[in-house]
Every structure is written in C-alpha cells, then in structure tokens.
Design a protein around this motif. Structure first.
Motif, PDB file in Angstrom:
ATOM      1  N   GLY A 102       0.834  -1.212   0.225  1.00  0.00           N
ATOM      2  CA  GLY A 102      -0.121  -0.044   0.057  1.00  0.00           C
ATOM      3  C   GLY A 102       0.798   1.059  -0.085  1.00  0.00           C
ATOM      4  O   GLY A 102       2.134   1.163  -0.360  1.00  0.00           O
ATOM      5  N   THR A 103       0.095   2.287   0.195  1.00  0.00           N
ATOM      6  CA  THR A 103       1.001   3.647   0.502  1.00  0.00           C
ATOM      7  C   THR A 103       0.523   4.229   1.618  1.00  0.00           C
ATOM      8  O   THR A 103      -0.822   4.281   2.254  1.00  0.00           O
ATOM      9  CB  THR A 103       0.349   4.459  -0.904  1.00  0.00           C
ATOM     10  N   ARG A 104       1.682   4.930   2.266  1.00  0.00           N
ATOM     11  CA  ARG A 104       1.411   5.679   3.373  1.00  0.00           C
ATOM     12  C   ARG A 104       0.976   7.251   3.216  1.00  0.00           C
ATOM     13  O   ARG A 104       1.763   7.852   2.393  1.00  0.00           O
ATOM     14  CB  ARG A 104       2.570   5.642   4.589  1.00  0.00           C
ATOM     15  N   ILE A 105      -0.020   7.962   3.889  1.00  0.00           N
ATOM     16  CA  ILE A 105      -0.324   9.183   3.558  1.00  0.00           C
ATOM     17  C   ILE A 105      -0.256  10.102   5.071  1.00  0.00           C
ATOM     18  O   ILE A 105      -0.544   9.338   5.976  1.00  0.00           O
ATOM     19  CB  ILE A 105      -1.712   9.462   3.162  1.00  0.00           C
ATOM     20  N   THR A 106       0.664  10.868   5.126  1.00  0.00           N
ATOM     21  CA  THR A 106       0.749  11.974   6.183  1.00  0.00           C
ATOM     22  C   THR A 106       0.191  13.097   6.144  1.00  0.00           C
ATOM     23  O   THR A 106      -0.057  13.660   4.678  1.00  0.00           O
ATOM     24  CB  THR A 106       2.279  12.058   6.624  1.00  0.00           C
ATOM     25  N   ALA A 107      -0.280  13.686   7.069  1.00  0.00           N
ATOM     26  CA  ALA A 107      -0.825  14.998   7.252  1.00  0.00           C
ATOM     27  C   ALA A 107      -0.542  15.530   8.510  1.00  0.00           C
ATOM     28  O   ALA A 107       0.215  14.688   9.476  1.00  0.00           O
ATOM     29  CB  ALA A 107      -2.477  15.173   6.997  1.00  0.00           C
ATOM     30  N   ARG A 108      -0.798  16.959   8.690  1.00  0.00           N
ATOM     31  CA  ARG A 108      -0.503  17.322   9.896  1.00  0.00           C
ATOM     32  C   ARG A 108      -1.325  16.729  11.304  1.00  0.00           C
ATOM     33  O   ARG A 108      -2.643  16.826  10.989  1.00  0.00           O
ATOM     34  CB  ARG A 108      -0.768  18.633  10.175  1.00  0.00           C
ATOM     35  N   GLY A 109      -0.742  15.951  12.041  1.00  0.00           N
ATOM     36  CA  GLY A 109      -1.598  15.365  13.000  1.00  0.00           C
ATOM     37  C   GLY A 109      -1.920  13.775  12.331  1.00  0.00           C
ATOM     38  O   GLY A 109      -2.759  13.187  13.511  1.00  0.00           O
ATOM     39  N   MET A 110      -1.572  13.303  11.565  1.00  0.00           N
ATOM     40  CA  MET A 110      -2.420  12.201  10.992  1.00  0.00           C
ATOM     41  C   MET A 110      -1.324  11.298  10.275  1.00  0.00           C
ATOM     42  O   MET A 110      -0.626  11.923   9.379  1.00  0.00           O
ATOM     43  CB  MET A 110      -3.572  12.289   9.954  1.00  0.00           C
ATOM     44  N   VAL A 111      -1.364   9.882  10.237  1.00  0.00           N
ATOM     45  CA  VAL A 111      -0.804   8.934   9.655  1.00  0.00           C
ATOM     46  C   VAL A 111      -1.680   7.938   9.232  1.00  0.00           C
ATOM     47  O   VAL A 111      -2.544   7.448   9.965  1.00  0.00           O
ATOM     48  CB  VAL A 111       0.387   8.342  10.317  1.00  0.00           C
ATOM     49  N   ALA A 112      -1.976   7.981   7.831  1.00  0.00           N
ATOM     50  CA  ALA A 112      -2.874   6.815   7.060  1.00  0.00           C
ATOM     51  C   ALA A 112      -2.222   5.814   6.116  1.00  0.00           C
ATOM     52  O   ALA A 112      -1.261   6.333   5.669  1.00  0.00           O
ATOM     53  CB  ALA A 112      -3.971   7.691   6.625  1.00  0.00           C
ATOM     54  N   GLN A 113      -2.796   4.760   6.282  1.00  0.00           N
ATOM     55  CA  GLN A 113      -2.342   3.846   5.298  1.00  0.00           C
ATOM     56  C   GLN A 113      -3.323   3.271   4.038  1.00  0.00           C
ATOM     57  O   GLN A 113      -4.516   3.184   4.641  1.00  0.00           O
ATOM     58  CB  GLN A 113      -1.896   2.573   5.796  1.00  0.00           C
ATOM     59  N   VAL A 114      -3.039   3.234   2.883  1.00  0.00           N
ATOM     60  CA  VAL A 114      -4.115   3.005   1.975  1.00  0.00           C
ATOM     61  C   VAL A 114      -3.504   1.553   1.414  1.00  0.00           C
ATOM     62  O   VAL A 114      -2.575   1.724   0.801  1.00  0.00           O
ATOM     63  CB  VAL A 114      -4.323   4.089   0.803  1.00  0.00           C
ATOM     64  N   ASP A 115      -4.383   0.456   1.487  1.00  0.00           N
ATOM     65  CA  ASP A 115      -4.055  -0.764   0.753  1.00  0.00           C
ATOM     66  C   ASP A 115      -5.094  -0.824  -0.507  1.00  0.00           C
ATOM     67  O   ASP A 115      -6.290  -1.241  -0.158  1.00  0.00           O
ATOM     68  CB  ASP A 115      -4.112  -1.824   1.731  1.00  0.00           C
ATOM     69  N   PRO A 116      -4.801  -0.674  -1.771  1.00  0.00           N
ATOM     70  CA  PRO A 116      -5.672  -0.757  -2.773  1.00  0.00           C
ATOM     71  C   PRO A 116      -5.655  -2.285  -3.304  1.00  0.00           C
ATOM     72  O   PRO A 116      -6.270  -2.362  -4.507  1.00  0.00           O
ATOM     73  CB  PRO A 116      -5.163   0.276  -3.887  1.00  0.00           C
ATOM     74  N   GLY A 117      -4.977  -3.049  -2.640  1.00  0.00           N
ATOM     75  CA  GLY A 117      -4.706  -4.472  -3.248  1.00  0.00           C
ATOM     76  C   GLY A 117      -6.306  -5.187  -2.896  1.00  0.00           C
ATOM     77  O   GLY A 117      -7.082  -4.745  -2.268  1.00  0.00           O
ATOM     78  N   LEU A 118      -6.336  -6.375  -3.445  1.00  0.00           N
ATOM     79  CA  LEU A 118      -7.393  -7.210  -3.413  1.00  0.00           C
ATOM     80  C   LEU A 118      -7.562  -8.277  -2.131  1.00  0.00           C
ATOM     81  O   LEU A 118      -8.293  -9.061  -2.281  1.00  0.00           O
ATOM     82  CB  LEU A 118      -7.466  -8.055  -4.886  1.00  0.00           C
ATOM     83  N   ARG A 119      -6.285  -8.210  -1.083  1.00  0.00           N
ATOM     84  CA  ARG A 119      -6.454  -9.029  -0.238  1.00  0.00           C
ATOM     85  C   ARG A 119      -6.989  -8.353   0.849  1.00  0.00           C
ATOM     86  O   ARG A 119      -6.991  -7.157   1.076  1.00  0.00           O
ATOM     87  CB  ARG A 119      -5.176  -9.465  -0.066  1.00  0.00           C
TER      88      ARG A 119
END
Length: 191
Positions: A102-119
């Motif tokens: 996946g991909t990690r997204i950061t913002a001021r005060g936030m860490v998010a992970q996005v997994d666009p896979g099919l599992r």
C-alpha cells in the motif's frame, strides 16, 4: 452577481435564484414579477430566515464529501487523501518511505495507510500502522487511519478496536465507509 454570505461572509458568484454556501446557508433572492403599468407596485413580504444562523464560535459544518470513481491504485490513494482533507487534516502527502504494502499518507497530526490490493487486511497490517504512528509521533500523539478496498479480517477488526485505529473501506464509487466505532468517531469529530 457577487453576493456576500450573511453567515460566514464568503463572497461568491451566485447565478441562480436559490443556492447554498459552503457553510450551509441558503441564499434566497426575492424575485418580484414586473407589474403592468396600470397596477401599483407590490411590496414583497419579508421572508422568514431559512434557518437560525450558527454562532460565530461554532465550527463550520462540512459540506458533503464528493467521491470520484476508483479505477486504479492511484485513485484509491487520491480518494483517501481527499477524504482526510475533508475531515480537516491539512497538508496531506504521500510518505517518502513506503510500507511493505500500500501507500502511507501523512498530514499534520495524522498517519494513514491505503491498501488498494485485493487481499483482506490482516491484524499485522493494523499493528504496523499503529507502531509507525507511535514512533513518528515523538511527544505529540498522531491520529491514524486505515483505508482499503477489499475489507478486513475479523482479527484485524478486533485488533483495530483494541488499538483505536479507525478502519475505512473504499467502494468503487470512491466513497469511504467507516467499518468500526473509531472510524465513526473520526467522521463525527473530524480533525
């Protein structure tokens, strides 16, 4: 015609007789028909306000999230970043160090992970995100969230509930759906 919103002061061009501002105020212009020359002009009755304006100290309500269809992995990451901005997290960007999946997204005060896979997402993925947010935080705690397309295993949901990690699934229309209570709280509270 350029009009100033009476609630928030935002100036915008409103070409229609009735339209709403981003703050939620509905603008209604009085439209008086042109009278015949023989009839005296009518006075329009004062219009009742559409709603009671919010006090200046109240937070501005968020407009509805506008989804975009998911066609590939980049669309899923872009949708998650837009959703974080909609929640109030500013300066969203992809992290320089990529997670194993996946991909990690950061913002001021936030860490998010996005997994666009099919599992389906496993408990290990939730723990890795939680640990990343804990080590990156330093003295100030970072919020964290997980976005995926395929869903979560039962163990991952239980682990996310234990750690307080909000879980979202993104459908193909591009609308993130909260999966657990932490996600519902994040949507209600915002940044």
């Amino acid at each position: 015609m350029t009009v100033r919103c009476p609630a928030c002061g935002h100036r915008c061009q409103w070409p229609q007789p009735e339209l709403d501002c981003a703050c939620g105020t509905v603008l209604r212009l009085a439209v008086v028909p042109i009278a015949r020359a023989a009839a005296p002009p009518r006075r329009a009755a004062p219009a009742a306000p559409a709603h009671i304006p919010l006090p200046r100290t109240a937070p501005r309500p968020r407009p509805a999230f506008r989804p975009a269809p998911i066609r590939d992995a980049r669309d899923a990451v872009a949708t998650a970043a837009l959703y974080l901005r909609w929640l109030g997290y500013r300066d969203t960007r992809s992290a320089t160090r990529r997670p194993p999946s996946g991909t990690r997204i950061t913002a001021r005060g936030m860490v998010a992970q996005v997994d666009p896979g099919l599992r389906r997402i496993a408990a290990r993925d939730i723990e890795c995100l939680w640990l990343t947010a804990m080590t990156a935080a330093g003295d100030t705690p970072l919020a964290r969230a997980f976005f995926c397309l395929a869903g979560y295993t039962d163990e991952a949901r239980a682990r996310a509930d234990t750690l307080g990690v909000p879980l979202f699934t993104i459908d193909l229309t591009g609308t993130p759906q909260p999966v657990n209570g932490a996600a519902d709280e994040l949507v209600a509270r915002g940044a």
